[in-house]
Structures are given as structure tokens and as C-alpha cells.
Design a protein around this motif. Structure first.
Motif, PDB file in Angstrom:
ATOM      1  N   TRP A 167       0.830  -1.209   0.000  1.00  0.00           N
ATOM      2  CA  TRP A 167       0.000   0.000   0.000  1.00  0.00           C
ATOM      3  C   TRP A 167       0.865   1.260   0.000  1.00  0.00           C
ATOM      4  N   LEU A 177       4.060   1.521  -1.012  1.00  0.00           N
ATOM      5  CA  LEU A 177       4.768   1.602  -2.285  1.00  0.00           C
ATOM      6  C   LEU A 177       3.845   2.122  -3.385  1.00  0.00           C
ATOM      7  N   ALA A 178       2.597   1.648  -3.379  1.00  0.00           N
ATOM      8  CA  ALA A 178       1.629   2.093  -4.384  1.00  0.00           C
ATOM      9  C   ALA A 178       1.351   3.586  -4.222  1.00  0.00           C
ATOM     10  N   ALA A 179       1.227   4.027  -2.969  1.00  0.00           N
ATOM     11  CA  ALA A 179       0.969   5.441  -2.712  1.00  0.00           C
ATOM     12  C   ALA A 179       2.141   6.306  -3.168  1.00  0.00           C
ATOM     13  N   SER A 180       3.363   5.758  -3.082  1.00  0.00           N
ATOM     14  CA  SER A 180       4.546   6.517  -3.493  1.00  0.00           C
ATOM     15  C   SER A 180       4.730   6.496  -5.004  1.00  0.00           C
ATOM     16  N   GLY A 181       3.991   5.620  -5.687  1.00  0.00           N
ATOM     17  CA  GLY A 181       4.128   5.484  -7.132  1.00  0.00           C
ATOM     18  C   GLY A 181       3.141   6.344  -7.905  1.00  0.00           C
ATOM     19  N   SER A 182       2.843   5.894  -9.119  1.00  0.00           N
ATOM     20  CA  SER A 182       1.964   6.660 -10.011  1.00  0.00           C
ATOM     21  C   SER A 182       0.505   6.545  -9.553  1.00  0.00           C
ATOM     22  N   PRO A 183      -0.358   7.489  -9.977  1.00  0.00           N
ATOM     23  CA  PRO A 183      -1.785   7.396  -9.644  1.00  0.00           C
ATOM     24  C   PRO A 183      -2.395   6.080 -10.127  1.00  0.00           C
ATOM     25  N   PHE A 189      -1.504   3.280  -7.702  1.00  0.00           N
ATOM     26  CA  PHE A 189      -2.287   3.430  -6.466  1.00  0.00           C
ATOM     27  C   PHE A 189      -3.731   3.001  -6.706  1.00  0.00           C
ATOM     28  N   GLN A 194      -5.748   0.152  -4.724  1.00  0.00           N
ATOM     29  CA  GLN A 194      -6.997   0.549  -4.057  1.00  0.00           C
ATOM     30  C   GLN A 194      -8.162  -0.314  -4.540  1.00  0.00           C
TER      31      GLN A 194
END
Lengths: 127, 136
Positions: B48, B50-56, B59, B63
């Protein structure tokens, strides 16, 4: 005459590891730290559930939030590394398998920690 | 001539299956199982973050998985396991203090029986708040 030394005494020619109650103490210390840190992380995740990406990023980029989350990760991961070590030592009796699993336990903990802290710092520093 | 103690089979250390099953023992086992579950579940937190730190897009993908019925089911279970282990840990602090010995085993049995109800109640409350704030 056979040696009076016990197998334990001879096993590696070593004395006490000088660690004493270190494992027990660290497990309790991190458990205590985990209570407020886990409640903080849980509250944060609940408040961010279903929020858009930008809101999640800007919240995680807050220095206080990022700092407390890093403390949360260090405390929780230390706690679970110690806990898993005890589980392995209790149930895995083959010497090779035990050492391998204890090594994997350390690798897993550091992998999760490095990935999570890296992600948090990336967000915090606006990467 | 009767057997001497030297030749008689030595008693083995008793293990789990020979004990009567009791609530405190059950909670001790569950504390360990929930701890192991939480251990592997930290991967979900790392993904979660890592996804938030990545591209929309990355994420949104995570989500969507976490927000699916299966994702929510796993997260609900994970919340329960977390709360159970957390209040179990607080219970262990009380036991470590030795006050359980003074209170007696009836008291510690009651505390053990109360555990799943308290953890389930807190978990449901957390999810009501989460789902309401999400809807609002």
C-alpha cells in the motif's frame, strides 16, 4: 576417565553469549511502544480509506505522520522478527532448516521495512 | 521382582494433547497464531505504501484490489487479528506483572473468555467508523 564436561559445555567451546534477557526485554519494550504506534497507524489508515491518491500522498508527506509511521515500522518489525524467531525455534528442530528459517526471518523483516520506509521517504521528500 | 525405577520407562514431558482444553490455553495459542498472521500481513502495508509513493495508476490498482469484496474481507480479518493480538498483548502485560496470580485463575479464565468478544466489538466499531467516513 570420561570427561566430566556436559555436551552443552563442549558444544562450541563458547561461554555465555552475554545476551541474557535481551530478547525478552526487547519483545516487551517494542510491545509497549506498539500500543500507541499501532493505534496511530490504524486511525490514519481508517481516515485515509477510499481517499483519492493526492489526499493520501499529502497526508503521508506530513513530517509528523511520516516520522511516527517510520517509528511504527521499526517497532512493529522488530517485535515481529523476535516473535517469529521464537516460533521457529519452538517448532523447527532440524539444525539446518532452523538456521535457514531464522535467516529468512531476518531478510523478510528487512525487506518489508526497507520497502515501506523507502516509500514513506519518497513521498515525504516529494519524489 | 518388581521393576526398579532405573529400568522402568521414564515419564515423557506432557504435550498439548494431554491437557484439558481451557480458555487461557486457547488464547495463548491464538496469540501466537494472530502474531504469525500479522507478520505476513505487513506485506499488505508495504504494498500500500509503495503504491501510494508510485503513479496514480499503481495506487488506483492497489486501491481497487483492497476495496473489492475480497480485499475488504481480508482487511476486516486483518483488523480483527491486529486488535486481538494488541489487547492480548495488554493482557500479557497484566499477567507479566503477576497480578493474575493474586486474582486467581477464575479471573484469568474470565479475561481469556472475554477476549474474542472485546476484539470483535472493537473491530466492528472501527469498521463502522471507516465505512461511515468513507460514505460521507
Amino acid at each position: 576417565m570420561a570427561s566430566m564436561r556436559t555436551p552443552l559445555r563442549r558444544v562450541r567451546g563458547l561461554g555465555s553469549a552475554k545476551e541474557g534477557t535481551d530478547h525478552f526485554w526487547k519483545q516487551r519494550l517494542t510491545a509497549l511502544a506498539n500500543v500507541p504506534l499501532v493505534l496511530f497507524a490504524l486511525g490514519l489508515i481508517v481516515s485515509l480509506a477510499g481517499q483519492p491518491h493526492e489526499v493520501v500522498r499529502s497526508t503521508l508527506a506530513n513530517p509528523f505522520v511520516a516520522l511516527v509511521l517510520i517509528l511504527f515500522l521499526v517497532s512493529v518489525l522488530t517485535h515481529m522478527k523476535l516473535g517469529m524467531q521464537v516460533v521457529i525455534e519452538d517448532y523447527v528442530h532440524g539444525e539446518g532448516a532452523k538456521i535457514l528459517l531464522i535467516a529468512l526471518n531476518i531478510f523478510f523483516t528487512f525487506a518489508v521495512g526497507a520497502a515501506s520506509v523507502f516509500a514513506l521517504l519518497k513521498i515525504a521528500f516529494g519524489g | 521382582m518388581s521393576k526398579t525405577t532405573a529400568t522402568r520407562a521414564r515419564p515423557l514431558s506432557p504435550h498439548l494433547q494431554v491437557y484439558t482444553f481451557i480458555p487461557t490455553m486457547m488464547m495463548s495459542i491464538i496469540h501466537r497464531i494472530t502474531g504469525v498472521g500479522l507478520y505476513f500481513g505487513t506485506v499488505l502495508v508495504a504494498i500500500w505504501l509503495l503504491a501510494a509513493s508510485g503513479s496514480p495508476e499503481s495506487f488506483a490498482r492497489v486501491q481497487a484490489i483492497y476495496g473489492s469484496w475480497f480485499g475488504l474481507f481480508v482487511l476486516f480479518g486483518y483488523t480483527w487479528v491486529l486488535i486481538h493480538h494488541l489487547i492480548g498483548g495488554v493482557r500479557h502485560f497484566v499477567m507479566d506483572s503477576g497480578s493474575d496470580l493474586a486474582l486467581g485463575k477464575e479471573q484469568s479464565t474470565k479475561a481469556a473468555i472475554a477476549m474474542p468478544f472485546i476484539s470483535a466489538g472493537i473491530t466492528i466499531l472501527i469498521w463502522i467508523v471507516a465505512l461511515l467516513s468513507r460514505g460521507a
